[in-house]
Design a protein around this motif. Structure first.
Motif, mmCIF file in Angstrom:
data_model
loop_
_atom_site.group_PDB
_atom_site.id
_atom_site.type_symbol
_atom_site.label_atom_id
_atom_site.label_comp_id
_atom_site.label_asym_id
_atom_site.label_seq_id
_atom_site.Cartn_x
_atom_site.Cartn_y
_atom_site.Cartn_z
ATOM 1 N N SER A 43 -4.549 -0.585 -2.845
ATOM 2 C CA SER A 43 -3.316 -1.039 -2.190
ATOM 3 C C SER A 43 -2.654 0.091 -1.427
ATOM 4 O O SER A 43 -2.219 -0.084 -0.281
ATOM 5 C CB SER A 43 -2.340 -1.607 -3.227
ATOM 6 O OG SER A 43 -2.879 -2.728 -3.858
ATOM 7 N N LEU A 44 -2.562 1.250 -2.051
ATOM 8 C CA LEU A 44 -1.919 2.384 -1.390
ATOM 9 C C LEU A 44 -2.721 2.821 -0.175
ATOM 10 O O LEU A 44 -2.155 3.082 0.895
ATOM 11 C CB LEU A 44 -1.760 3.547 -2.364
ATOM 12 C CG LEU A 44 -0.991 4.743 -1.806
ATOM 13 C CD1 LEU A 44 0.469 4.390 -1.578
ATOM 14 C CD2 LEU A 44 -1.106 5.938 -2.707
ATOM 15 N N ALA A 45 -4.046 2.891 -0.307
ATOM 16 C CA ALA A 45 -4.893 3.297 0.824
ATOM 17 C C ALA A 45 -4.749 2.316 1.985
ATOM 18 O O ALA A 45 -4.643 2.727 3.151
ATOM 19 C CB ALA A 45 -6.344 3.382 0.379
ATOM 20 N N GLY A 52 -0.202 3.669 9.561
ATOM 21 C CA GLY A 52 -0.604 4.661 10.559
ATOM 22 C C GLY A 52 -1.176 4.010 11.810
ATOM 23 O O GLY A 52 -0.864 4.413 12.935
ATOM 24 N N ALA A 53 -2.002 2.972 11.625
ATOM 25 C CA ALA A 53 -2.588 2.265 12.767
ATOM 26 C C ALA A 53 -1.511 1.568 13.587
ATOM 27 O O ALA A 53 -1.590 1.527 14.823
ATOM 28 C CB ALA A 53 -3.616 1.255 12.272
ATOM 29 N N MET A 54 -0.496 1.045 12.913
ATOM 30 C CA MET A 54 0.577 0.360 13.625
ATOM 31 C C MET A 54 1.366 1.316 14.515
ATOM 32 O O MET A 54 1.723 0.968 15.639
ATOM 33 C CB MET A 54 1.516 -0.320 12.629
ATOM 34 C CG MET A 54 0.922 -1.570 12.044
ATOM 35 S SD MET A 54 2.051 -2.395 10.949
ATOM 36 C CE MET A 54 3.367 -2.771 12.067
ATOM 37 N N ILE A 85 2.286 -2.480 -6.880
ATOM 38 C CA ILE A 85 1.942 -1.267 -7.618
ATOM 39 C C ILE A 85 2.768 -1.174 -8.895
ATOM 40 O O ILE A 85 2.249 -0.873 -9.972
ATOM 41 C CB ILE A 85 2.144 -0.016 -6.733
ATOM 42 C CG1 ILE A 85 1.100 0.023 -5.615
ATOM 43 C CG2 ILE A 85 2.058 1.260 -7.560
ATOM 44 C CD1 ILE A 85 1.336 1.112 -4.585
ATOM 45 N N ILE A 86 4.063 -1.474 -8.790
ATOM 46 C CA ILE A 86 4.948 -1.413 -9.959
ATOM 47 C C ILE A 86 4.525 -2.462 -11.001
ATOM 48 O O ILE A 86 4.432 -2.176 -12.196
ATOM 49 C CB ILE A 86 6.411 -1.611 -9.540
ATOM 50 C CG1 ILE A 86 6.891 -0.379 -8.760
ATOM 51 C CG2 ILE A 86 7.308 -1.855 -10.749
ATOM 52 C CD1 ILE A 86 8.230 -0.534 -8.098
ATOM 53 N N LYS A 87 4.234 -3.677 -10.544
ATOM 54 C CA LYS A 87 3.852 -4.741 -11.484
ATOM 55 C C LYS A 87 2.505 -4.455 -12.141
ATOM 56 O O LYS A 87 2.319 -4.723 -13.327
ATOM 57 C CB LYS A 87 3.817 -6.094 -10.768
ATOM 58 C CG LYS A 87 5.186 -6.683 -10.564
ATOM 59 C CD LYS A 87 5.097 -8.137 -10.189
ATOM 60 C CE LYS A 87 6.477 -8.765 -10.243
ATOM 61 N NZ LYS A 87 6.450 -10.200 -9.995
ATOM 62 N N LYS A 162 3.636 8.284 -10.105
ATOM 63 C CA LYS A 162 4.929 8.588 -9.475
ATOM 64 C C LYS A 162 4.747 8.945 -8.004
ATOM 65 O O LYS A 162 5.575 8.593 -7.160
ATOM 66 C CB LYS A 162 5.623 9.727 -10.222
ATOM 67 C CG LYS A 162 6.160 9.314 -11.579
ATOM 68 C CD LYS A 162 6.799 10.473 -12.294
ATOM 69 C CE LYS A 162 7.240 10.059 -13.686
ATOM 70 N NZ LYS A 162 7.751 11.197 -14.463
ATOM 71 N N MET A 163 3.645 9.635 -7.684
ATOM 72 C CA MET A 163 3.356 9.954 -6.287
ATOM 73 C C MET A 163 3.065 8.683 -5.495
ATOM 74 O O MET A 163 3.479 8.552 -4.337
ATOM 75 C CB MET A 163 2.175 10.928 -6.192
ATOM 76 C CG MET A 163 2.501 12.336 -6.654
ATOM 77 S SD MET A 163 3.821 13.111 -5.712
ATOM 78 C CE MET A 163 3.073 13.244 -4.101
ATOM 79 N N PHE A 164 2.334 7.728 -6.106
ATOM 80 C CA PHE A 164 2.075 6.448 -5.449
ATOM 81 C C PHE A 164 3.398 5.770 -5.087
ATOM 82 O O PHE A 164 3.577 5.297 -3.963
ATOM 83 C CB PHE A 164 1.290 5.512 -6.373
ATOM 84 C CG PHE A 164 -0.180 5.819 -6.463
ATOM 85 C CD1 PHE A 164 -0.765 6.772 -5.665
ATOM 86 C CD2 PHE A 164 -0.974 5.135 -7.354
ATOM 87 C CE1 PHE A 164 -2.114 7.048 -5.744
ATOM 88 C CE2 PHE A 164 -2.329 5.395 -7.447
ATOM 89 C CZ PHE A 164 -2.897 6.359 -6.641
#
Length: 197
Positions: A43-45, A52-54, A85-87, A162-164
């Motif tokens: 999901s993060l990737a 970035g593409a946008m 990600i949180i869930k 936490k970094m995510f």
């Protein structure tokens, strides 16, 4: 008249049946945990790549309405990924609790490590079985750990989760700022056009 047989309760299960059931549940929970862990990385990737593409795509777009719609969708998408990600982490914690306390994982771990007099209790986690200090030092001496001081004093103290969350919040704010900026440009252009007439 036919009577229906009642479903067996946990008390009716033999010790062997109970252990087999527990092993199946343990495997399913572990697979679910691994799946959620993999989905967090993916999901993060995906979120970073698309955002970035946008930014690369939007610089050549002149239509204000389409630009606003796309940035609005980007904000919604990144916010949805943040919630996901949180869930996923929240339900991973539920899996760990189930394995440890409802399926007797604590007792299994204590049985495995009782000769070493190691008690995992609350610190035990599916993915946090740390190497011993002796093994770590042997790995450093063998040259398998690059920059051991940084590795132990900095890298191991940073939470990837936490970094995510931090990166995903930054992506939400970044796309929100882009949306607000485009909205500001559109409104000021419309006002200038209206004043000139």
């Amino acid at each position: 008249m036919k009577t229906t047989k009642e479903e067996p309760t946990v008390e009716d299960l033999t010790r062997k049946e109970f252990l087999e059931l527990r092993n199946v549940e343990y495997e399913q929970m572990s697979e679910d945990w691994r799946h959620r862990d993999q989905m967090t990385w993916q999901s993060l990737a995906l979120s970073v790549t698309l955002t970035g593409a946008m930014f690369g795509f939007m610089k050549d777009l002149d239509n204000v309405l389409i630009t606003l719609i796309i940035w609005g969708l980007a904000v919604l998408f990144n916010y949805t990924i943040l919630i996901r990600i949180i869930k996923d982490n929240y339900y991973q914690m539920g899996s760990i609790e189930t394995i440890l306390y409802k399926l007797g994982g604590i007792e299994l771990v204590e049985d495995m490590y009782q000769t070493k007099e190691t008690s995992y209790k609350e610190d035990y986690n599916l993915r946090r079985i740390k190497p011993s200090d002796e093994f770590f030092e042997a790995s450093v001496k063998a040259g398998r750990i690059p920059y051991p001081f940084l590795y132990k004093q900095f890298f191991l103290k940073v939470s990837a989760y936490k970094m995510f969350i931090f990166i995903q919040i930054c992506l939400v704010l970044l796309t929100l700022c882009a949306f607000i900026y485009e909205l500001y440009i559109a409104v000021t252009s419309y006002i200038e056009l209206w004043i000139t007439f």
